[in-house]
Every structure is written in structure tokens, then in C-alpha cells.
Scaffold this active site. Structure first.
Site, PDB file in Angstrom:
ATOM      1  N   TYR A   1       0.848  -1.206   0.000  1.00  0.00           N
ATOM      2  CA  TYR A   1       0.000   0.000   0.000  1.00  0.00           C
ATOM      3  C   TYR A   1       0.875   1.245   0.000  1.00  0.00           C
ATOM      4  O   TYR A   1       0.600   2.218  -0.700  1.00  0.00           O
ATOM      5  CB  TYR A   1      -0.937   0.014   1.211  1.00  0.00           C
ATOM      6  CG  TYR A   1      -1.960   1.114   1.085  1.00  0.00           C
ATOM      7  CD1 TYR A   1      -3.166   0.886   0.420  1.00  0.00           C
ATOM      8  CD2 TYR A   1      -1.710   2.388   1.586  1.00  0.00           C
ATOM      9  CE1 TYR A   1      -4.086   1.899   0.256  1.00  0.00           C
ATOM     10  CE2 TYR A   1      -2.632   3.409   1.423  1.00  0.00           C
ATOM     11  CZ  TYR A   1      -3.824   3.159   0.757  1.00  0.00           C
ATOM     12  OH  TYR A   1      -4.731   4.165   0.586  1.00  0.00           O
TER      13      TYR A   1
ATOM     14  N   PHE B   1      -6.923  20.716 -25.587  1.00  0.00           N
ATOM     15  CA  PHE B   1      -7.170  19.283 -25.651  1.00  0.00           C
ATOM     16  C   PHE B   1      -8.396  19.019 -24.773  1.00  0.00           C
ATOM     17  O   PHE B   1      -8.556  19.653 -23.733  1.00  0.00           O
ATOM     18  CB  PHE B   1      -5.964  18.452 -25.189  1.00  0.00           C
ATOM     19  CG  PHE B   1      -6.240  16.985 -25.335  1.00  0.00           C
ATOM     20  CD1 PHE B   1      -6.274  16.407 -26.592  1.00  0.00           C
ATOM     21  CD2 PHE B   1      -6.549  16.198 -24.236  1.00  0.00           C
ATOM     22  CE1 PHE B   1      -6.604  15.067 -26.752  1.00  0.00           C
ATOM     23  CE2 PHE B   1      -6.880  14.853 -24.395  1.00  0.00           C
ATOM     24  CZ  PHE B   1      -6.905  14.283 -25.652  1.00  0.00           C
ATOM     25  N   THR B   2      -9.228  18.063 -25.179  1.00  0.00           N
ATOM     26  CA  THR B   2     -10.530  17.853 -24.536  1.00  0.00           C
ATOM     27  C   THR B   2     -10.469  17.769 -23.006  1.00  0.00           C
ATOM     28  O   THR B   2     -11.083  18.580 -22.308  1.00  0.00           O
ATOM     29  CB  THR B   2     -11.188  16.576 -25.095  1.00  0.00           C
ATOM     30  OG1 THR B   2     -10.237  15.516 -25.033  1.00  0.00           O
ATOM     31  CG2 THR B   2     -11.624  16.763 -26.544  1.00  0.00           C
TER      32      THR B   2
ATOM     33  N   ASP C   1       2.192  19.664 -21.313  1.00  0.00           N
ATOM     34  CA  ASP C   1       1.475  18.398 -21.507  1.00  0.00           C
ATOM     35  C   ASP C   1       2.471  17.510 -22.245  1.00  0.00           C
ATOM     36  O   ASP C   1       2.640  17.613 -23.463  1.00  0.00           O
ATOM     37  CB  ASP C   1       0.187  18.593 -22.309  1.00  0.00           C
ATOM     38  CG  ASP C   1      -0.587  17.272 -22.457  1.00  0.00           C
ATOM     39  OD1 ASP C   1       0.031  16.200 -22.279  1.00  0.00           O
ATOM     40  OD2 ASP C   1      -1.800  17.319 -22.760  1.00  0.00           O
TER      41      ASP C   1
ATOM     42  N   LYS D   1       0.378   6.853 -23.974  1.00  0.00           N
ATOM     43  CA  LYS D   1       0.871   7.230 -25.309  1.00  0.00           C
ATOM     44  C   LYS D   1       2.367   6.888 -25.403  1.00  0.00           C
ATOM     45  O   LYS D   1       2.702   5.720 -25.520  1.00  0.00           O
ATOM     46  CB  LYS D   1       0.613   8.724 -25.566  1.00  0.00           C
ATOM     47  CG  LYS D   1      -0.725   9.249 -25.037  1.00  0.00           C
ATOM     48  CD  LYS D   1      -1.926   8.817 -25.854  1.00  0.00           C
ATOM     49  CE  LYS D   1      -3.284   9.227 -25.321  1.00  0.00           C
ATOM     50  NZ  LYS D   1      -3.528  10.456 -24.687  1.00  0.00           N
TER      51      LYS D   1
ATOM     52  N   ARG E   1     -13.293  13.452 -36.803  1.00  0.00           N
ATOM     53  CA  ARG E   1     -12.876  14.682 -36.136  1.00  0.00           C
ATOM     54  C   ARG E   1     -13.374  15.826 -37.005  1.00  0.00           C
ATOM     55  O   ARG E   1     -12.657  16.329 -37.863  1.00  0.00           O
ATOM     56  CB  ARG E   1     -11.346  14.748 -35.978  1.00  0.00           C
ATOM     57  CG  ARG E   1     -10.822  14.036 -34.743  1.00  0.00           C
ATOM     58  CD  ARG E   1     -11.136  14.813 -33.476  1.00  0.00           C
ATOM     59  NE  ARG E   1     -10.667  14.156 -32.258  1.00  0.00           N
ATOM     60  CZ  ARG E   1     -11.444  13.817 -31.220  1.00  0.00           C
ATOM     61  NH1 ARG E   1     -12.737  14.037 -31.258  1.00  0.00           N
ATOM     62  NH2 ARG E   1     -10.922  13.271 -30.140  1.00  0.00           N
TER      63      ARG E   1
ATOM     64  N   PHE F   1     -19.846  13.022 -29.802  1.00  0.00           N
ATOM     65  CA  PHE F   1     -19.250  12.093 -30.781  1.00  0.00           C
ATOM     66  C   PHE F   1     -19.088  10.674 -30.248  1.00  0.00           C
ATOM     67  O   PHE F   1     -19.099   9.717 -31.005  1.00  0.00           O
ATOM     68  CB  PHE F   1     -17.910  12.624 -31.291  1.00  0.00           C
ATOM     69  CG  PHE F   1     -16.867  12.829 -30.225  1.00  0.00           C
ATOM     70  CD1 PHE F   1     -16.830  13.998 -29.486  1.00  0.00           C
ATOM     71  CD2 PHE F   1     -15.928  11.850 -29.965  1.00  0.00           C
ATOM     72  CE1 PHE F   1     -15.872  14.188 -28.498  1.00  0.00           C
ATOM     73  CE2 PHE F   1     -14.955  12.029 -28.989  1.00  0.00           C
ATOM     74  CZ  PHE F   1     -14.941  13.206 -28.242  1.00  0.00           C
TER      75      PHE F   1
HETATM   76  C1  LIG Z   1      -4.662  11.301 -24.050  1.00  0.00           C
HETATM   77  C2  LIG Z   1      -4.267  12.673 -23.753  1.00  0.00           C
HETATM   78  C3  LIG Z   1      -4.523  13.259 -22.502  1.00  0.00           C
HETATM   79  C4  LIG Z   1      -5.359  12.583 -21.437  1.00  0.00           C
HETATM   80  O1  LIG Z   1      -4.807  11.425 -20.993  1.00  0.00           O
HETATM   81  P1  LIG Z   1      -5.686  10.151 -20.548  1.00  0.00           P
HETATM   82  O2  LIG Z   1      -4.661   9.163 -20.154  1.00  0.00           O
HETATM   83  O3  LIG Z   1      -6.508   9.737 -21.747  1.00  0.00           O
HETATM   84  O4  LIG Z   1      -6.550  10.571 -19.406  1.00  0.00           O
HETATM   85  C5  LIG Z   1      -4.044  14.535 -22.293  1.00  0.00           C
HETATM   86  N1  LIG Z   1      -3.381  15.206 -23.221  1.00  0.00           N
HETATM   87  C6  LIG Z   1      -3.138  14.689 -24.448  1.00  0.00           C
HETATM   88  C7  LIG Z   1      -2.398  15.487 -25.458  1.00  0.00           C
HETATM   89  C8  LIG Z   1      -3.584  13.408 -24.749  1.00  0.00           C
HETATM   90  O5  LIG Z   1      -3.363  12.918 -25.971  1.00  0.00           O
END
Ligand SMILES: *Cc1c(COP(=O)(O)O)cnc(C)c1O
Length: 460
Positions: free
Chosen positions: A75, A127-128, A218, A261, A385, A452
Site C-alpha cells: 500500500y 485538448f478535450t 502536456d 501514449k 474529427r 461524438f
Molecule cells: C490522451 C491525452 C490526454 C489525457 O490522458 P488520458 O490518459 O486519456 O486521461 C491529455 N493530453 C493529451 C495530449 C492526450 O493525448
């Protein structure tokens, strides 16, 4: 000589295979109808080649899988955490790290720690999930990317750069004290995986720091960005990806990362900073939202896989193959005269659906129709998109009509071979030749947010 160019191949061999299901056109016609012509609603089992996203869809290496067996599932104080901390310090330059379940967990924590209601948060295109967390924390997002990023045909080496004049104008308008930080995404996902130059991040850092503004990176696809700097920016040709990555991060005050990623894992993320006081806040908050600060919602084995993935992502062979594989698909399409977004970015090829389906008006969702038709044609799953992703204006209720109406072909890392990409390209070219036989769609179910993902359609 049978070759017209020097061949290249995947920098790995295959040890475990996952069979793919081959289906008939009749079967796929039925499945896409059931899914309301939305590729997000298809079952993965019914997909032949899945290029919906590169998020969490990577193939881990034997080195990462071996690490999974070394998970220390304590833990508190798991040894895998300390290894992750060591690698974040070594490769990304930051002093302190807090693990999170994925990227948006990291965005949640940093947004809550630094943004107060009334603050402005500039960024090089939204970014979303990043913007969603900034807004939930009371901030207003302001796009400060260069204009060319919004043009599908502008061929620039660093199309993700921050426009310093736009950033300066925002500072003049609202004052540096109302801007807790600027988010720099590298590479820029929504602009098609376009990179930021070293000169630009340095200039952004100088300007921000002069006004007491932090720079939060990011760093989700920052290794892809480092590769583009190595290839395109003066003075970096002989530097390693590791050196470029370290220097790039060193101009910033912290980063959020989705491990799904660049880091080649299926889940995981982290937030990293240099300021001990911010670290203290993040560490206090992570306990409420994710888990203790030495696991943040992850199993020990997941942290081990991330640490090992970080070591692999900076290897020249790996990142070069990654970018070249995407470029390979892009070039096959360019050679066949298929309109795509230029230049080809780091993680995806974007089809210009407005031009491919030039007989379908935007209100009949040409990109949505193209993604559905590609699935029907060959079982390849991509995503829209365009107007569907853009949604509606909250005040007027009208649909936004974005300039770019695209289908994204996103390549998971180390999952598919060149032959798979040949099949994808062949399918698109074949579809293109008969493109005027198809019709548009009408929306029959519309969710109120992020429509979407779950919207449903019928053929007109
Ligand atoms: C995927 C992504 C995120 C968010 O990450 P998650 O692991 O999907 O929560 C943030 N910024 C960028 C540029 C991304 O491609």
C-alpha cells in the site's frame, strides 16, 4: 532490382500474437447499422485493424512484461514508485512526481492546485480533457497557438508553436497575476500531432517567467516532439532524444503525462513539478482523488511498466520507427492523390473528408460517413474529427461548423506491421475511387456532452 526504395522494417520481432477476426462485408454492414454508424459503438471483436486511437492501445515489450512480475503491491512505499520517481527525474528533469491513474487524473490535480475562479489559462490549442479540468477549476481557456495550425495545408516544421504575440496580448489584457500557468502541449494532438520547437518553448518560458507565470507541459507525446526537433531544428541533429527531451522539459515548471501514449503502457500517468510547495498540495490531493502518493490509483506493476517504458521511448530506433510508420501510411495516401492534412504528424494521419466526400454537405456529416464506410469496406476502424466532434454552441444551440472535417487514422505503437498499413492504404484508395456512390447521414440520437462518443445516425 525489385526495390524502388531502401526497405526498412519494424525494430522488433513478434513473440506473442493476438488473432484478428476476418469478417464479410454483409456482416460489417449489419454491425455498423447496429452501432448507429458510430465507430465508437462497434465492438472491438468485430474490428479487423483498429486505428481508432493510440491511447492505451500500445504493445508492451518483453522488458515491460517482465517488470510486471516485479510489482511491489505494498500500500505504501512500493519500490516501483521510487524507480518511477528516479526515471522521471532522470529523463524529464523534474524533481517531484505524483502518479495518477491516467493523464486526466494528473490534469485534475494540477488544475485544482493552481487555478482559481476568474483565472485565464492560455494553451497551444485545446485538448478535450485538459480544457475540461481547467474549466471545472474555474478557469477560462485561451487558444494562443499560431494561426497556421488551423490550416490543413500549411506546411510548417513546427506547426504547434505558441504565438508569442497572442500570449503577450493576453498578459496585457488580463495581467500576469490572473494567469497561473500556460499549458504547452508537445506534440499538439488536436492540430494533427504537430511539434513545438526548442526555440519556441524557450521563448515562451522567458516571457511567462518575466510575468510570474508558470509553464506546465502536456508531456504526453513529448518524445515524438523531441524526434521532430532532432530532425528539423538547427543544432539538434547530433543530440540524442534523451538530451533533447531533458532540455525541453527543463524550460518548464512541471508536466502532466498520460502514460498511455509515449510510455507504451495500457494505463497510467503522472504529474511532476519542481516547486516543493505545489508538490505538497498535489500530494495532499492525490490521496482524496486517486490513492496514496506512492501509487496514485495504479498497481505497483503498472508503475514498473511505465518506468521501463520511459527508458524505451527515448531509444532512437523506437521513436524513429514510430514516426516513420505514421509517415509511411501518409506517403502511400499522398502518392495516390488522397487529400490528407499536411505535414503528417507524429501519431496519426488525418483524411480530409470535406474534399474526399465533396458531394456530401457538412450538415450530413461527411467525416462520420467516411469513417463508417471505411469500416464497411474493410473492417478498419478510424474516428471522426469534424462537425460531430465539434458539437453545438451552448447559447444559440447551433452546430459548430469547423473548418477541418477530418477522419483520424491513429497508429497504436508497435501493434501493427507495414503490411497492415498497406491494407489500410489500399482500402482508402479503393474507397476513394468509388466515393461518389455513397450518401450522407442524419443524426437520430444526440447526447448533450461530448456527443461524438455516443451519437447515433442513419443513412440518408
Ligand atoms: C490522451 C491525452 C490526454 C489525457 O490522458 P488520458 O490518459 O486519456 O486521461 C491529455 N493530453 C493529451 C495530449 C492526450 O493525448
Amino acid at each position: 532490382m525489385a526495390f524502388t526504395r531502401k526497405p526498412w522494417a519494424e525494430p522488433y520481432k513478434i513473440k506473442v500474437v493476438e488473432p484478428l477476426k476476418m469478417t464479410t462485408r454483409e456482416y460489417r454492414l449489419e454491425k455498423i447499422k447496429e452501432a448507429g454508424y458510430n465507430t465508437f459503438l462497434l465492438r472491438s471483436e468485430d474490428v479487423y485493424i483498429d486505428i481508432l486511437t493510440d491511447s492505451g492501445t500500445n504493445a508492451m515489450s518483453d522488458y515491460q512484461w517482465a517488470g510486471m512480475m516485479l510489482g511491489d503491491e505494498a500500500y505504501a512505499g512500493s519500490k516501483n514508485f521510487y524507480y518511477l520517481e528516479e526515471n522521471v527525474q532522470k529523463y524529464y528533469s523534474y524533481k517531484y512526481v505524483v502518479p495518477t491513474h491516467q493523464g486526466r487524473g494528473a490534469e485534475h490535480l494540477i488544475s485544482k492546485a493552481l487555478i482559481r475562479p476568474g483565472h485565464y489559462v492560455p494553451g497551444n490549442m485545446y485538448f478535450t480533457t485538459t480544457r475540461a479540468h481547467q474549466e471545472l477549476a474555474g478557469g477560462t481557456f485561451v487558444d494562443v497557438i499560431i494561426d497556421e495550425a488551423h490550416d490543413s495545408q500549411a506546411e510548417l516544421p513546427f506547426k504547434g508553436n505558441v504565438d508569442l504575440n497572442k500570449f503577450q496580448a493576453l498578459i496585457d489584457k488580463v495581467g500576469g497575476e490572473n494567469i497561473p500557468y500556460i499549458t504547452v502541449g508537445a506534440t499538439v494532438n488536436m492540430a494533427g500531432g504537430q511539434p513545438v520547437s526548442m526555440a519556441n518553448i524557450k521563448a515562451v518560458s522567458d516571457l511567462a517567467h518575466k510575468h510570474g507565470i508558470r509553464v506546465i507541459l502536456d508531456a504526453t507525446r513529448v518524445t515524438e516532439n523531441a524526434y521532430f526537433i532532432q530532425q528539423r531544428e538547427e543544432g539538434y541533429k547530433n543530440k540524442s532524444i534523451q538530451e533533447i527531451l531533458y532540455e525541453f522539459c527543463s524550460y518548464t515548471d512541471g508536466a502532466t503525462v498520460s502514460g498511455k501514449k509515449d510510455v507504451y503502457t495500457n494505463i497510467g500517468g503522472f504529474v511532476a513539478v519542481n516547486d516543493p510547495e505545489i508538490f505538497d498540495q498535489l500530494r495532499n490531493m492525490v490521496v482524496v482523488y486517486e490513492g496514496l502518493h506512492t501509487y496514485g490509483g495504479l498497481a505497483g506493476r503498472d508503475m514498473e511498466a511505465m518506468s521501463r517504458g520511459i527508458e524505451e521511448m527515448v531509444q532512437q530506433d523506437n521513436i524513429e520507427f514510430r514516426i516513420k510508420q505514421v509517415e509511411y501510411l501518409g506517403n502511400l495516401l499522398i502518392e495516390a492523390g488522397i487529400p490528407i492534412v499536411r505535414p503528417v504528424g507524429g501519431h496519426a494521419v488525418f483524411l480530409d473528408a470535406k474534399r474526399i466526400y465533396d458531394h456530401i454537405p457538412q450538415e450530413q456529416y461527411p467525416a462520420q460517413a467516411l469513417a463508417a464506410d471505411l469500416y464497411i469496406h474493410s473492417g478498419v476502424r478510424a474516428m471522426e474529427r469534424g462537425i460531430v466532434s465539434a458539437g453545438r454552441n451552448k447559447e444559440t444551440g447551433e452546430e459548430y461548423k469547423p473548418k477541418l472535417e477530418l477522419v483520424r487514422l491513429t497508429i497504436p505503437r508497435r501493434v501493427y506491421t507495414q503490411s497492415h498499413l498497406d491494407v489500410v492504404a489500399y482500402s482508402i484508395i479503393d474507397l476513394y475511387q468509388n466515393r461518389h456512390e455513397t450518401t450522407g447521414l442524419k443524426m437520430v440520437y444526440e447526447p448533450s456532452v461530448l456527443r461524438f462518443f455516443q451519437a447515433r445516425f442513419e443513412r440518408l
